[in-house]
Design a protein around this motif. Sequence first.
Motif, PDB file in Angstrom:
ATOM      1  N   ASP A 167       0.867  -1.175   0.000  1.00 38.20           N
ATOM      2  CA  ASP A 167       0.000   0.000   0.000  1.00 38.20           C
ATOM      3  C   ASP A 167       0.901   1.222   0.000  1.00 38.20           C
ATOM      4  O   ASP A 167       1.294   1.747   1.044  1.00 38.20           O
ATOM      5  CB  ASP A 167      -0.908  -0.002   1.230  1.00 38.20           C
ATOM      6  N   THR A 168       1.249   1.677  -1.181  1.00 42.73           N
ATOM      7  CA  THR A 168       2.153   2.817  -1.330  1.00 42.73           C
ATOM      8  C   THR A 168       1.382   4.120  -1.534  1.00 42.73           C
ATOM      9  O   THR A 168       1.953   5.126  -1.946  1.00 42.73           O
ATOM     10  CB  THR A 168       3.100   2.595  -2.525  1.00 42.73           C
ATOM     11  N   LYS A 225       9.367   0.295   0.481  1.00 44.20           N
ATOM     12  CA  LYS A 225      10.164   1.337  -0.176  1.00 44.20           C
ATOM     13  C   LYS A 225       9.478   2.696  -0.095  1.00 44.20           C
ATOM     14  O   LYS A 225       9.709   3.572  -0.927  1.00 44.20           O
ATOM     15  CB  LYS A 225      10.423   0.972  -1.643  1.00 44.20           C
ATOM     16  N   GLY A 226       8.605   2.868   0.907  1.00 48.88           N
ATOM     17  CA  GLY A 226       7.959   4.155   1.068  1.00 48.88           C
ATOM     18  C   GLY A 226       6.749   4.307   0.170  1.00 48.88           C
ATOM     19  O   GLY A 226       6.196   3.334  -0.345  1.00 48.88           O
ATOM     20  N   TYR A 227       6.347   5.553  -0.030  1.00 49.66           N
ATOM     21  CA  TYR A 227       5.115   5.845  -0.755  1.00 49.66           C
ATOM     22  C   TYR A 227       5.384   6.321  -2.182  1.00 49.66           C
ATOM     23  O   TYR A 227       6.473   6.792  -2.505  1.00 49.66           O
ATOM     24  CB  TYR A 227       4.308   6.902  -0.001  1.00 49.66           C
ATOM     25  N   GLY A 228       4.343   6.189  -3.016  1.00 48.38           N
ATOM     26  CA  GLY A 228       4.447   6.657  -4.387  1.00 48.38           C
ATOM     27  C   GLY A 228       5.170   5.708  -5.324  1.00 48.38           C
ATOM     28  O   GLY A 228       5.363   6.015  -6.500  1.00 48.38           O
ATOM     29  N   LYS A 229       5.549   4.531  -4.844  1.00 54.43           N
ATOM     30  CA  LYS A 229       6.270   3.564  -5.669  1.00 54.43           C
ATOM     31  C   LYS A 229       5.294   2.578  -6.308  1.00 54.43           C
ATOM     32  O   LYS A 229       4.166   2.390  -5.854  1.00 54.43           O
ATOM     33  CB  LYS A 229       7.285   2.789  -4.819  1.00 54.43           C
ATOM     34  N   ASP A 230       5.754   1.926  -7.369  1.00 58.60           N
ATOM     35  CA  ASP A 230       4.946   0.906  -8.034  1.00 58.60           C
ATOM     36  C   ASP A 230       4.925  -0.347  -7.160  1.00 58.60           C
ATOM     37  O   ASP A 230       5.979  -0.921  -6.869  1.00 58.60           O
ATOM     38  CB  ASP A 230       5.562   0.579  -9.399  1.00 58.60           C
ATOM     39  N   PRO A 231       3.736  -0.803  -6.723  1.00 55.50           N
ATOM     40  CA  PRO A 231       3.656  -1.979  -5.849  1.00 55.50           C
ATOM     41  C   PRO A 231       4.292  -3.226  -6.449  1.00 55.50           C
ATOM     42  O   PRO A 231       4.867  -4.048  -5.726  1.00 55.50           O
ATOM     43  CB  PRO A 231       2.149  -2.174  -5.650  1.00 55.50           C
ATOM     44  N   ILE A 232       4.205  -3.397  -7.771  1.00 55.74           N
ATOM     45  CA  ILE A 232       4.806  -4.566  -8.402  1.00 55.74           C
ATOM     46  C   ILE A 232       6.317  -4.525  -8.270  1.00 55.74           C
ATOM     47  O   ILE A 232       6.966  -5.554  -8.010  1.00 55.74           O
ATOM     48  CB  ILE A 232       4.391  -4.663  -9.883  1.00 55.74           C
ATOM     49  N   ALA A 252      -3.319  -1.234  -1.413  1.00 60.22           N
ATOM     50  CA  ALA A 252      -4.127  -0.057  -1.084  1.00 60.22           C
ATOM     51  C   ALA A 252      -5.603  -0.401  -1.184  1.00 60.22           C
ATOM     52  O   ALA A 252      -6.033  -1.097  -2.107  1.00 60.22           O
ATOM     53  CB  ALA A 252      -3.792   1.090  -2.027  1.00 60.22           C
ATOM     54  N   GLY A 253      -6.391   0.076  -0.220  1.00 66.81           N
ATOM     55  CA  GLY A 253      -7.835  -0.088  -0.309  1.00 66.81           C
ATOM     56  C   GLY A 253      -8.353   0.682  -1.507  1.00 66.81           C
ATOM     57  O   GLY A 253      -7.877   1.775  -1.815  1.00 66.81           O
ATOM     58  N   ARG A 254      -9.298   0.107  -2.190  1.00 65.09           N
ATOM     59  CA  ARG A 254      -9.822   0.769  -3.397  1.00 65.09           C
ATOM     60  C   ARG A 254     -11.302   0.459  -3.538  1.00 65.09           C
ATOM     61  O   ARG A 254     -11.755  -0.642  -3.188  1.00 65.09           O
ATOM     62  CB  ARG A 254      -9.047   0.313  -4.635  1.00 65.09           C
ATOM     63  N   MET A 255     -12.037   1.420  -4.039  1.00 66.54           N
ATOM     64  CA  MET A 255     -13.456   1.200  -4.282  1.00 66.54           C
ATOM     65  C   MET A 255     -13.625   0.453  -5.592  1.00 66.54           C
ATOM     66  O   MET A 255     -12.859   0.642  -6.544  1.00 66.54           O
ATOM     67  CB  MET A 255     -14.209   2.525  -4.312  1.00 66.54           C
ATOM     68  N   ALA A 294       0.075   3.785   6.176  1.00 67.00           N
ATOM     69  CA  ALA A 294      -0.123   2.345   5.985  1.00 67.00           C
ATOM     70  C   ALA A 294       1.137   1.562   6.326  1.00 67.00           C
ATOM     71  O   ALA A 294       1.089   0.532   7.013  1.00 67.00           O
ATOM     72  CB  ALA A 294      -0.544   2.057   4.541  1.00 67.00           C
ATOM     73  N   ILE A 295       2.286   2.038   5.861  1.00 70.42           N
ATOM     74  CA  ILE A 295       3.552   1.335   6.105  1.00 70.42           C
ATOM     75  C   ILE A 295       3.940   1.436   7.571  1.00 70.42           C
ATOM     76  O   ILE A 295       4.400   0.450   8.180  1.00 70.42           O
ATOM     77  CB  ILE A 295       4.659   1.899   5.194  1.00 70.42           C
ATOM     78  N   GLU A 296       3.746   2.610   8.167  1.00 73.89           N
ATOM     79  CA  GLU A 296       4.067   2.776   9.586  1.00 73.89           C
ATOM     80  C   GLU A 296       3.212   1.849  10.455  1.00 73.89           C
ATOM     81  O   GLU A 296       3.696   1.294  11.446  1.00 73.89           O
ATOM     82  CB  GLU A 296       3.852   4.234  10.015  1.00 73.89           C
ATOM     83  N   GLN A 297       1.957   1.686  10.082  1.00 64.92           N
ATOM     84  CA  GLN A 297       1.075   0.799  10.836  1.00 64.92           C
ATOM     85  C   GLN A 297       1.580  -0.641  10.782  1.00 64.92           C
ATOM     86  O   GLN A 297       1.620  -1.329  11.812  1.00 64.92           O
ATOM     87  CB  GLN A 297      -0.345   0.876  10.264  1.00 64.92           C
ATOM     88  N   LEU A 298       1.973  -1.101   9.609  1.00 67.32           N
ATOM     89  CA  LEU A 298       2.535  -2.446   9.491  1.00 67.32           C
ATOM     90  C   LEU A 298       3.826  -2.573  10.292  1.00 67.32           C
ATOM     91  O   LEU A 298       4.088  -3.603  10.926  1.00 67.32           O
ATOM     92  CB  LEU A 298       2.812  -2.774   8.017  1.00 67.32           C
ATOM     93  N   ASN A 299       4.634  -1.524  10.278  1.00 65.39           N
ATOM     94  CA  ASN A 299       5.910  -1.572  10.983  1.00 65.39           C
ATOM     95  C   ASN A 299       5.734  -1.721  12.494  1.00 65.39           C
ATOM     96  O   ASN A 299       6.487  -2.440  13.154  1.00 65.39           O
ATOM     97  CB  ASN A 299       6.718  -0.305  10.676  1.00 65.39           C
TER      98      ASN A 299
END
Length: 360
Positions: free
Chosen positions: A184-185, A215-222, A244-247, A190-195
């Motif tokens: 979830d970038t 690798k932080g935010y804004g990165k390609d999840p793949i 990432a949650g998505r509708m 989101a990452i801090e919560q997992l950490n």
Amino acid sequence: MKELDMNPENGEIKEDEITDEMKLIMDKKSSVVEKKDEALVTTENMDNKVQNFLLSLIGQKTITESELERTKEKIVQNLVGLNVAVSTAENIVNNAFARILGKKIGILGISASTVRKELTNSINHIIQKSYIDILEEISASKSKSKQYTIILMGVNGVGKSTTISKLCFLFLSHGFSVAVVGGDTFRSGAIEQLNVHVKRLKKLFSNDMIELYQKGYGKDPITVFNEASKLSRNKFDVMIVDTAGRMQGNKPLMKSLSLFINEVNFDKNIFVGEALVGNEGLDQLRMFKESLQSYSKTGSDCINGLIITKVDTVGDMVGSILNMSYISNAPILFIGTGQQYTDLHPLNADKIINQLITSL
């Protein structure tokens, strides 16, 4: 290749945050999967309730469709009152009474217990598709030196991060090492919560049994996944990927998730839904599933497992569990029943059936 940041600065916790309550959890971890809920009512009580539906039919030589119609309608209405969607309720009742139609009533005919049995079979057919023991599957993969991969997906706010932490605790409790991937970038925090969860689980188990790859935010999840896979595949038994949650109506995000699933071919594609949503959850899951399939290269089903959260908040209104299983045609792997790491259990189908049948 630059190595992923596995110990970010954010999300630090203090030693005293590992409370006595958390330590007490360790004494219970061997019973995480074995916990069983007691039945709410007796078979005799269920038969009495179902018998009430048959009182007006006693004395008839046979059960015909017209004679049963008001009984069927009443059962459907009561199921809908428990958050079972109309289409799901009608499927349950029609399948049950199709097997009863034409049988005789009376001393040598059908009884209330027969009706209960057929309703139970119809419900059971929905919520116990093909039972999957995910621990056995992980063990089988480990015996072949293959990492078992899981991706969690769902709409916003259903509790994916909390569910990941519970899955980690379950797997660690059974001796499996776990790599968590911060896929979830998009969502801030989101990452801090997992950490935070990973740090707590390190304290409860061992530093080398669980790791967070991100690798932080804004990165390609793949891209994040691919790098994490290279670093972890020979070190960890299980990989759990957050998304990432998505509708369901967000076409760009649904397309990217479908491409992700198709490219990686995970062992389990798990949809996380919440019991609170009621009939709305049926539409969410249907559209989510259809969106994933529409972007799939093969057109195959992109959901092969369910986890239903917040089941402890709905009481007898358990219809959403049936709805999600019915529309997804996927097995329910676990239900979430609280905020503790141990509050993740296999579905007790008998209890759900008892709740539904006794409320008719």
